[in-house]
Scaffold this active site. Sequence first.
Site, PDB file in Angstrom:
ATOM      1  N   CYS A 159       0.868  -1.176   0.000  1.00  0.00           N
ATOM      2  CA  CYS A 159       0.000   0.000   0.000  1.00  0.00           C
ATOM      3  C   CYS A 159       0.907   1.229   0.000  1.00  0.00           C
ATOM      4  O   CYS A 159       1.444   1.614   1.044  1.00  0.00           O
ATOM      5  CB  CYS A 159      -0.921   0.001   1.218  1.00  0.00           C
ATOM      6  N   CYS A 353      -9.355   5.586  -4.526  1.00  0.00           N
ATOM      7  CA  CYS A 353      -8.572   6.123  -3.413  1.00  0.00           C
ATOM      8  C   CYS A 353      -8.554   7.645  -3.426  1.00  0.00           C
ATOM      9  O   CYS A 353      -8.480   8.271  -4.498  1.00  0.00           O
ATOM     10  CB  CYS A 353      -7.134   5.599  -3.498  1.00  0.00           C
TER      11      CYS A 353
END
Length: 422
Positions: A159, A353
Amino acid sequence: MARIVILGAGTGGMPCAYEMREALGKDHSVTMINASENFQFVPSNPWVAVGWRDRSDTTFPIGPRLQRKGIDFVAGMATEIDPKANRITMENGDTVDYDYLVITTGPRLAFEEVEGSGPDGHTNSVCTIDHAERAWENYQKFIENPGPIVVGAMPFASCFGPAYEFAFILDTDLRKRKIRDKVPMTYISSEPYIGHLGLGGVGDSKGMLESELRSRDIKWITNAKVTKVEEGKMFVDELNDAGEVAKQHEVEFDFSMMLPSFKGVDAVANVEGLCNPRGFVIIDEHQRNPTYPNIYSAGVCVAIPPVEATPVPTGAPKTGYMIETMITAIVQNIKEELSGQQPTHSGTWNAICLADMGDTGAAFVACPQIPPRNVNWFKKGKWVHLAKIAFEKYFIRKMKKGSSEPIYEKYVLKALRIERLK
């Protein structure tokens, strides 16, 4: 009456508990197990690490919120899962039995894979609230005597958004303090190029993030395999496309935040047939484990293959919207099983995101996550910074209230639709 146990009270586990209770009513028991007594909103940790938030802003006690919804809560570390007996053993020796288990633990932070890394070594982390608070303590000492900074991600990180976020947040904070001119910054990442994000890039993420790094005078090293960290010095092998060492770097720093390698938590990883070699839960299209079909899993702890092979190993991110859809699929599938049907629901492989950049931000949509895509969109703007601040407050408020509604779908997708229509 079926016993449903949810292991892990993060941004996937808490909504799962609320949604499960709403879907199943009072006929079945729902129990949450979490190592900590408090919920923490992990996406806010980069702000905590520079003093823009504190613990009271981003955490709250779990027990009272769950109790109001008729959900049992066990605070403590799970040390063993016996899938044949359908039983979890806790660190204190207590046991919790289940008919269905939902694993939403998130990752184990494998700092040991790079010698000298982590909060107990020479680099900081923003992966937990405790780590972020320690980073803030170290940052306060740093600003009294500023020097070089290194931010980035180790091999097997999956991530990369928080690494970019933290680099840009630091840049913004240092400028506000009028000491940015005293702080050389370097971004060091296992990604093969800037903007890869574990996704093979999204839209023009490479060009836009490179431009942002240049405009903020942040140098970078990609295809970077960090091999060791000593006090004030990071040792980095820069690999070529063939995976061979092309150049070796010794990068000096006075403050560093490096995202660690991710692995599965021990209690989960130790179950034979449940996980891949790095301890991530193997799931089918319905979020079930093929070996133990009464075990479901969602979030960072599930096994998703990398989007593509990279010289330095990188994992694929599991973003909030993706996790939310996994949770909804699990809840509906367990509900179907309890009514005698076969599971039919699946989570999405769409990555969405909002990433803060201190005084601006970047949003991306990758549908599906693995190319080629139907939607491949990346955009920067002040609106993302403001949207993420608003979403933080929205999400935490909903978790405190015990909301079972799809939060990411209602808020984040709405914000993105509005922006794309401009």
